[in-house]
Design a protein around this motif. Sequence first.
Motif, PDB file in Angstrom:
ATOM      1  N   PRO A   1      20.479  99.252  14.961  1.00 58.92           N
ATOM      2  CA  PRO A   1      20.233 100.617  15.885  1.00 58.92           C
ATOM      3  C   PRO A   1      21.183 100.802  17.036  1.00 58.92           C
ATOM      4  N   ALA A   2      21.294 101.947  17.514  1.00 55.79           N
ATOM      5  CA  ALA A   2      22.243 102.423  18.453  1.00 55.79           C
ATOM      6  C   ALA A   2      21.820 101.542  20.056  1.00 55.79           C
ATOM      7  N   SER A   3      20.232 101.414  19.879  1.00 53.15           N
ATOM      8  CA  SER A   3      19.980 100.757  21.207  1.00 53.15           C
ATOM      9  C   SER A   3      20.341  99.334  21.337  1.00 53.15           C
ATOM     10  N   ALA A   4      20.957  98.709  20.199  1.00 49.03           N
ATOM     11  CA  ALA A   4      21.553  97.344  20.164  1.00 49.03           C
ATOM     12  C   ALA A   4      22.946  97.224  20.764  1.00 49.03           C
ATOM     13  N   GLY A   5      23.360  98.416  21.023  1.00 52.71           N
ATOM     14  CA  GLY A   5      24.822  98.377  21.135  1.00 52.71           C
ATOM     15  C   GLY A   5      25.449  97.486  22.203  1.00 52.71           C
ATOM     16  N   GLY A   6      24.755  96.993  23.127  1.00 52.59           N
ATOM     17  CA  GLY A   6      25.138  96.050  24.122  1.00 52.59           C
ATOM     18  C   GLY A   6      24.952  94.681  23.676  1.00 52.59           C
ATOM     19  N   ASP A   7      24.336  94.292  22.675  1.00 53.14           N
ATOM     20  CA  ASP A   7      24.074  92.969  22.232  1.00 53.14           C
ATOM     21  C   ASP A   7      25.416  92.612  21.481  1.00 53.14           C
ATOM     22  N   ALA A   8      25.988  91.418  22.189  1.00 60.61           N
ATOM     23  CA  ALA A   8      27.342  90.942  21.775  1.00 60.61           C
ATOM     24  C   ALA A   8      27.460  90.489  20.465  1.00 60.61           C
ATOM     25  N   ARG A   9      26.264  90.001  19.980  1.00 60.47           N
ATOM     26  CA  ARG A   9      26.118  89.319  18.520  1.00 60.47           C
ATOM     27  C   ARG A   9      26.584  90.308  17.494  1.00 60.47           C
ATOM     28  N   PHE A  10      26.252  91.492  17.465  1.00 61.54           N
ATOM     29  CA  PHE A  10      26.516  92.271  16.481  1.00 61.54           C
ATOM     30  C   PHE A  10      27.966  92.672  16.526  1.00 61.54           C
ATOM     31  N   TRP A  11      28.594  92.661  17.742  1.00 65.07           N
ATOM     32  CA  TRP A  11      30.188  92.887  17.942  1.00 65.07           C
ATOM     33  C   TRP A  11      30.829  91.385  17.187  1.00 65.07           C
ATOM     34  N   ARG A  12      30.364  90.262  17.426  1.00 63.94           N
ATOM     35  CA  ARG A  12      30.818  89.213  16.825  1.00 63.94           C
ATOM     36  C   ARG A  12      30.796  89.286  15.443  1.00 63.94           C
ATOM     37  N   TYR A  13      29.793  89.524  14.758  1.00 62.51           N
ATOM     38  CA  TYR A  13      29.519  89.630  13.342  1.00 62.51           C
ATOM     39  C   TYR A  13      30.454  90.797  12.649  1.00 62.51           C
ATOM     40  N   LYS A  14      30.631  92.029  13.327  1.00 66.30           N
ATOM     41  CA  LYS A  14      31.370  92.896  13.034  1.00 66.30           C
ATOM     42  C   LYS A  14      32.898  92.455  13.052  1.00 66.30           C
ATOM     43  N   GLY A  15      33.284  91.734  13.939  1.00 63.62           N
ATOM     44  CA  GLY A  15      34.717  90.928  14.220  1.00 63.62           C
ATOM     45  C   GLY A  15      34.721  90.061  12.824  1.00 63.62           C
ATOM     46  N   MET A  16      33.824  89.342  12.657  1.00 64.87           N
ATOM     47  CA  MET A  16      33.697  88.381  11.436  1.00 64.87           C
ATOM     48  C   MET A  16      33.909  89.185  10.234  1.00 64.87           C
ATOM     49  N   LEU A  17      33.108  90.256  10.060  1.00 64.38           N
ATOM     50  CA  LEU A  17      33.225  91.109   8.715  1.00 64.38           C
ATOM     51  C   LEU A  17      34.990  91.597   8.659  1.00 64.38           C
ATOM     52  N   HIS A  18      35.398  92.035   9.550  1.00 62.99           N
ATOM     53  CA  HIS A  18      36.856  92.297   9.643  1.00 62.99           C
ATOM     54  C   HIS A  18      37.557  91.207   9.273  1.00 62.99           C
ATOM     55  N   GLN A  19      37.641  90.130   9.888  1.00 62.13           N
ATOM     56  CA  GLN A  19      38.219  89.021   9.494  1.00 62.13           C
ATOM     57  C   GLN A  19      38.112  88.568   8.056  1.00 62.13           C
ATOM     58  N   LEU A  20      37.136  88.478   7.435  1.00 61.88           N
ATOM     59  CA  LEU A  20      36.858  88.370   6.184  1.00 61.88           C
ATOM     60  C   LEU A  20      37.472  89.267   5.292  1.00 61.88           C
ATOM     61  N   ARG A  21      37.544  90.483   5.799  1.00 62.16           N
ATOM     62  CA  ARG A  21      38.427  91.517   5.027  1.00 62.16           C
ATOM     63  C   ARG A  21      39.766  91.429   5.185  1.00 62.16           C
ATOM     64  N   ASP A  22      40.370  90.328   6.035  1.00 59.52           N
ATOM     65  CA  ASP A  22      41.710  90.542   6.438  1.00 59.52           C
ATOM     66  C   ASP A  22      42.174  91.798   7.028  1.00 59.52           C
ATOM     67  N   GLU A  23      41.211  92.049   8.130  1.00 61.79           N
ATOM     68  CA  GLU A  23      41.582  93.190   8.981  1.00 61.79           C
ATOM     69  C   GLU A  23      41.735  92.779  10.463  1.00 61.79           C
ATOM     70  N   PRO A  24      42.517  91.968  10.798  1.00 60.40           N
ATOM     71  CA  PRO A  24      42.903  91.215  12.036  1.00 60.40           C
ATOM     72  C   PRO A  24      42.883  92.073  13.294  1.00 60.40           C
ATOM     73  N   VAL A  25      43.478  93.161  13.305  1.00 57.79           N
ATOM     74  CA  VAL A  25      43.609  94.174  14.277  1.00 57.79           C
ATOM     75  C   VAL A  25      42.075  94.687  14.626  1.00 57.79           C
ATOM     76  N   LYS A  26      41.431  95.013  13.759  1.00 54.60           N
ATOM     77  CA  LYS A  26      39.932  95.345  13.972  1.00 54.60           C
ATOM     78  C   LYS A  26      38.969  94.411  14.247  1.00 54.60           C
ATOM     79  N   ALA A  27      39.438  93.223  14.034  1.00 57.17           N
ATOM     80  CA  ALA A  27      38.468  91.838  14.186  1.00 57.17           C
ATOM     81  C   ALA A  27      38.718  91.647  15.442  1.00 57.17           C
ATOM     82  N   GLU A  28      40.037  91.763  16.138  1.00 60.57           N
ATOM     83  CA  GLU A  28      40.483  91.264  17.474  1.00 60.57           C
ATOM     84  C   GLU A  28      39.622  92.403  18.262  1.00 60.57           C
ATOM     85  N   GLU A  29      39.521  93.869  18.236  1.00 61.88           N
ATOM     86  CA  GLU A  29      38.859  94.599  18.936  1.00 61.88           C
ATOM     87  C   GLU A  29      37.355  94.334  19.045  1.00 61.88           C
TER      88      GLU A  29
END
Length: 414
Positions: free
Chosen positions: A289-317
């Motif tokens: 949910p949008a209300s969890a936008g401040g939760d660092a965990r979801f940003w980390r998992y988003k980065g890991m998903l990009h990393q697994l997809r070989d999208e390093p620039v998006k992963a860094e962000e």
Amino acid sequence: MVNLQMVDKAAPRRSTKLKWGLFIVIAIGLWIGHLGWTRYRIAKFHLAAESARRQSDWGNVATIANLWLEADRDSAAALLYAADAAQNRGSTTQAVTFLDRVSTRDSLYVAALQQRALLLFGPLNQPLQAEATLRDVIARDPNAIEARRELLRYYGLTCQGSLARQIARDSIAMDADSPATFVYLMAFDLVIYDDGSVKNRRWLSSGDDDELFAVAAAIHESNSARLGDEADMMVASETRQKQLAMLRQQLTKLLERYPSNPELLANLLGEFSDEGNTVEMAQLLAQVPASAGGDARFWRYKGMLHQLRDEPVKAEEAFRGAIQRDSFDWKSRHQLAQVLRQLGRSDQAESFLKVAAAGSELRKTILTLPGMSSLSPDVLKQMQNYAEMVGEDSVATQLARRLDISAHPSGANP
């Protein structure tokens, strides 16, 4: 002749004034004596009640408190002792009655509120009202360390990380922290209680918030199983694997009932990211949910998903977004270092790896502790060093003060 009459009239007036003056002096003396005797009796009651309380002689505490209340029916201290005795003798209703008699204008009213909150958490089984009561205590007395501890414990038990960190930071800023406060702030995911599932299932029966308590109970069961293995450095047996699979199924079923619950989403994302399951990760991230936008965990998992997809620039962000939201997130620093190496920025990667290693070591230290009350000066120093490394200067300063208190406990706050 005139002069003699004037003298005769003045004499009785002087005599009357002397009598009244003597009466007033005697009255004041009696009042002071009575006040002194009353204070003496109250002091004796207080000493006797406290002595009995320390010995857990609740019958004697009740007797002394009742005698005290006969002498002073509005004594807040006597009412608190009476409530404590009633509670420990199994009479919750009577304890509440005593607490309700404490005047809101009395300096001990905050203590009465705090005692009432513990009853609400316990036998009265009204956790949300207990939470509101503790917040009222803190609003009335920002330095109420015990109330802050109980509130942090409640948020730990109910897996409410954002609220726990909020209270922890506020406590640190107000110099109303305890050593355990820093664990809630720096490593909330390690806050697991042996009675976490039991308490949440009892609170679930209150009907206050089915989602909150049902999810928290399941999360505690899952985390206890997983972190137990991690802490003991044991390879999961076949039996354990079956247990973990069953717990995952339980979380998945709960997610069907509560598809936007952040704790369920974060817990399952952690498992699927470990497995490299990008399909499940993408699906779960879409449910955040949008209300969890401040939760660092979801940003980390988003980065890991990009990393697994070989999208390093998006992963860094994404990893930088996680660190921005939780500077103590060593996992995101470690992942970011890998991405930076992939992007050819090894110098930057090394600095992130150094901090991540310190965070990982701190995590291992906390996992080996028998409880959060076992924070030695060495552990506090390790926390201080890590806080300095991640730029949390105010937290590091307060930890330094904690270390000073440990070295010079005389006259220091608890």
